[in-house]
Write a protein that holds these residues in place. Structure first.
Motif, PDB file in Angstrom:
ATOM      1  N   LEU A  71      28.680  -5.322  88.182  1.00 59.50           N
ATOM      2  CA  LEU A  71      28.026  -4.222  88.907  1.00 59.50           C
ATOM      3  C   LEU A  71      26.583  -4.599  89.273  1.00 59.50           C
ATOM      4  O   LEU A  71      26.137  -4.371  90.405  1.00 59.50           O
ATOM      5  N   ILE A  72      25.870  -5.204  88.324  1.00 60.78           N
ATOM      6  CA  ILE A  72      24.492  -5.630  88.617  1.00 60.78           C
ATOM      7  C   ILE A  72      24.515  -6.684  89.732  1.00 60.78           C
ATOM      8  O   ILE A  72      23.730  -6.624  90.686  1.00 60.78           O
ATOM      9  N   ALA A  73      25.469  -7.634  89.638  1.00 65.73           N
ATOM     10  CA  ALA A  73      25.568  -8.679  90.669  1.00 65.73           C
ATOM     11  C   ALA A  73      25.829  -8.049  92.043  1.00 65.73           C
ATOM     12  O   ALA A  73      25.228  -8.460  93.045  1.00 65.73           O
ATOM     13  N   ALA A  74      26.709  -7.025  92.091  1.00 69.92           N
ATOM     14  CA  ALA A  74      27.045  -6.389  93.379  1.00 69.92           C
ATOM     15  C   ALA A  74      25.818  -5.675  93.961  1.00 69.92           C
ATOM     16  O   ALA A  74      25.581  -5.728  95.174  1.00 69.92           O
ATOM     17  N   VAL A  75      25.033  -5.030  93.094  1.00 75.43           N
ATOM     18  CA  VAL A  75      23.854  -4.294  93.581  1.00 75.43           C
ATOM     19  C   VAL A  75      22.784  -5.282  94.070  1.00 75.43           C
ATOM     20  O   VAL A  75      22.237  -5.132  95.173  1.00 75.43           O
ATOM     21  N   VAL A  76      22.517  -6.321  93.263  1.00 76.62           N
ATOM     22  CA  VAL A  76      21.498  -7.313  93.647  1.00 76.62           C
ATOM     23  C   VAL A  76      21.922  -8.004  94.944  1.00 76.62           C
ATOM     24  O   VAL A  76      21.128  -8.174  95.879  1.00 76.62           O
ATOM     25  N   GLU A  90      25.158 -11.900 107.457  1.00 78.88           N
ATOM     26  CA  GLU A  90      26.483 -11.344 107.762  1.00 78.88           C
ATOM     27  C   GLU A  90      27.166 -10.880 106.479  1.00 78.88           C
ATOM     28  O   GLU A  90      26.900 -11.413 105.406  1.00 78.88           O
ATOM     29  N   PHE A  91      28.060  -9.925 106.608  1.00 75.45           N
ATOM     30  CA  PHE A  91      28.818  -9.452 105.452  1.00 75.45           C
ATOM     31  C   PHE A  91      30.051 -10.351 105.316  1.00 75.45           C
ATOM     32  O   PHE A  91      30.994 -10.271 106.108  1.00 75.45           O
ATOM     33  N   ALA A  92      30.025 -11.236 104.300  1.00 76.20           N
ATOM     34  CA  ALA A  92      31.090 -12.240 104.168  1.00 76.20           C
ATOM     35  C   ALA A  92      32.129 -11.809 103.132  1.00 76.20           C
ATOM     36  O   ALA A  92      31.957 -10.797 102.449  1.00 76.20           O
ATOM     37  N   SER A  93      33.186 -12.621 103.003  1.00 74.46           N
ATOM     38  CA  SER A  93      34.259 -12.254 102.063  1.00 74.46           C
ATOM     39  C   SER A  93      33.770 -12.277 100.612  1.00 74.46           C
ATOM     40  O   SER A  93      34.266 -11.537  99.767  1.00 74.46           O
ATOM     41  N   LYS A  94      32.764 -13.092 100.316  1.00 69.87           N
ATOM     42  CA  LYS A  94      32.174 -13.125  98.969  1.00 69.87           C
ATOM     43  C   LYS A  94      31.537 -11.744  98.634  1.00 69.87           C
ATOM     44  O   LYS A  94      31.667 -11.249  97.510  1.00 69.87           O
ATOM     45  N   ASP A  95      30.899 -11.156  99.620  1.00 73.49           N
ATOM     46  CA  ASP A  95      30.266  -9.845  99.413  1.00 73.49           C
ATOM     47  C   ASP A  95      31.319  -8.773  99.174  1.00 73.49           C
ATOM     48  O   ASP A  95      31.168  -7.898  98.325  1.00 73.49           O
ATOM     49  N   LEU A  96      32.411  -8.888  99.937  1.00 70.74           N
ATOM     50  CA  LEU A  96      33.507  -7.933  99.783  1.00 70.74           C
ATOM     51  C   LEU A  96      34.132  -8.053  98.400  1.00 70.74           C
ATOM     52  O   LEU A  96      34.387  -7.059  97.710  1.00 70.74           O
ATOM     53  N   ARG A  97      34.327  -9.290  97.961  1.00 73.51           N
ATOM     54  CA  ARG A  97      34.973  -9.517  96.655  1.00 73.51           C
ATOM     55  C   ARG A  97      34.129  -8.984  95.499  1.00 73.51           C
ATOM     56  O   ARG A  97      34.651  -8.404  94.558  1.00 73.51           O
ATOM     57  N   LEU A  98      32.809  -9.165  95.596  1.00 74.39           N
ATOM     58  CA  LEU A  98      31.932  -8.650  94.529  1.00 74.39           C
ATOM     59  C   LEU A  98      32.073  -7.125  94.406  1.00 74.39           C
ATOM     60  O   LEU A  98      32.205  -6.589  93.299  1.00 74.39           O
ATOM     61  N   GLY A  99      32.066  -6.459  95.539  1.00 73.16           N
ATOM     62  CA  GLY A  99      32.221  -4.999  95.541  1.00 73.16           C
ATOM     63  C   GLY A  99      33.576  -4.597  94.987  1.00 73.16           C
ATOM     64  O   GLY A  99      33.692  -3.635  94.226  1.00 73.16           O
ATOM     65  N   LEU A 100      34.600  -5.369  95.352  1.00 73.20           N
ATOM     66  CA  LEU A 100      35.965  -5.056  94.909  1.00 73.20           C
ATOM     67  C   LEU A 100      36.111  -5.274  93.400  1.00 73.20           C
ATOM     68  O   LEU A 100      36.704  -4.455  92.698  1.00 73.20           O
ATOM     69  N   PHE A 101      35.535  -6.369  92.890  1.00 77.61           N
ATOM     70  CA  PHE A 101      35.620  -6.630  91.442  1.00 77.61           C
ATOM     71  C   PHE A 101      34.906  -5.534  90.645  1.00 77.61           C
ATOM     72  O   PHE A 101      35.399  -5.100  89.606  1.00 77.61           O
ATOM     73  N   ALA A 102      33.753  -5.096  91.154  1.00 80.81           N
ATOM     74  CA  ALA A 102      33.026  -4.021  90.447  1.00 80.81           C
ATOM     75  C   ALA A 102      33.894  -2.757  90.421  1.00 80.81           C
ATOM     76  O   ALA A 102      33.950  -2.049  89.410  1.00 80.81           O
ATOM     77  N   LEU A 103      34.580  -2.492  91.524  1.00 73.69           N
ATOM     78  CA  LEU A 103      35.468  -1.315  91.599  1.00 73.69           C
ATOM     79  C   LEU A 103      36.615  -1.449  90.587  1.00 73.69           C
ATOM     80  O   LEU A 103      36.874  -0.544  89.793  1.00 73.69           O
ATOM     81  N   ILE A 104      37.269  -2.609  90.585  1.00 68.87           N
ATOM     82  CA  ILE A 104      38.433  -2.807  89.714  1.00 68.87           C
ATOM     83  C   ILE A 104      38.013  -2.789  88.236  1.00 68.87           C
ATOM     84  O   ILE A 104      38.621  -2.091  87.417  1.00 68.87           O
ATOM     85  N   PHE A 105      36.963  -3.541  87.905  1.00 62.35           N
ATOM     86  CA  PHE A 105      36.547  -3.610  86.496  1.00 62.35           C
ATOM     87  C   PHE A 105      36.132  -2.233  85.969  1.00 62.35           C
ATOM     88  O   PHE A 105      36.427  -1.892  84.823  1.00 62.35           O
ATOM     89  N   SER A 106      35.435  -1.450  86.816  1.00 64.49           N
ATOM     90  CA  SER A 106      34.997  -0.141  86.322  1.00 64.49           C
ATOM     91  C   SER A 106      36.191   0.804  86.166  1.00 64.49           C
ATOM     92  O   SER A 106      36.222   1.612  85.235  1.00 64.49           O
ATOM     93  N   HIS A 107      37.199   0.684  87.042  1.00 64.91           N
ATOM     94  CA  HIS A 107      38.389   1.539  86.893  1.00 64.91           C
ATOM     95  C   HIS A 107      39.182   1.172  85.641  1.00 64.91           C
ATOM     96  O   HIS A 107      39.724   2.045  84.960  1.00 64.91           O
TER      97      HIS A 107
END
Ligand code: HEM
Length: 141
Positions: free
Chosen positions: A16-21, A32-49
């Motif tokens: 979550l900290i990595a996604a915010v930073v 640009e918004f790359a696939s790495k940025d998307l994955r970080l957001g997705l991992f934060a979503l999955i891990f928190s759920h």
């Protein structure tokens, strides 16, 4: 299950900290918004759920819950420790996870990189502050 919840919390916080930073840096550097940025957001979503499910499961098995069944909700609210674990921690964590979920679904509707980064920075950032505010720090370390 308590141990899993305790160790999984590290993963949730780190990602979550990595996604915010990452969102703040992306916004600042106008990249640009790359696939790495998307994955970080997705991992934060999955891990928190996943943490939500483990937390819910543990809640009803914990000694805290058993003690509440004996002493009653009124007694829980009168004691700062039991109030934190049984009421404030679950409520505020669920609110944080709701913010993460809203941020994730909102970013998908944005069309520019800046808007996507801004959505992550705002919703994930607020969620992070909420989560940090109600972790039982003295019992965790
Ligand atoms: C992002 C979400 C969450 C994070 C980061 C998180 C993190 C933590 C941490 C670090 C602890 C201390 C663990 C220890 O003492 O070793 C804890 C304890 C606890 N959490 Fe969570 N938690 C989250 C969500 C939840 C939810 C949604 C619930 C219940 C609905 C929950 C229920 C509990 C309970 C009952 C304890 C006390 C464990 C015990 O002492 O028996 N947590 N949590």
């Amino acid at each position: 299950m308590k141990e899993v919840h305790s160790y999984w919390a590290y993963l949730v916080l780190v990602v979550l900290i990595a996604a915010v930073v990452n969102a703040l840096l992306g916004l600042k550097s106008k990249k640009e918004f790359a696939s790495k940025d998307l994955r970080l957001g997705l991992f934060a979503l999955i891990f928190s759920h996943i943490q939500l499910l483990i937390g819910l499961g543990w809640y009803f098995m914990s000694d805290w819950y058993k003690a509440m069944k004996i002493s009653g909700f009124g007694a829980v609210m009168k004691n700062a420790d039991s109030r934190l674990i049984l009421v404030e921690h679950p409520t505020v964590m669920i609110l944080g996870i709701i913010l993460i979920t809203i941020g994730w679904s909102k970013h998908k509707k944005q069309t520019t990189a800046a808007a996507k980064f801004k959505t992550f920075a705002t919703f994930y950032g607020l969620a992070l502050l909420l989560i940090l505010s109600r972790i039982p720090w003295n019992q965790w370390f």
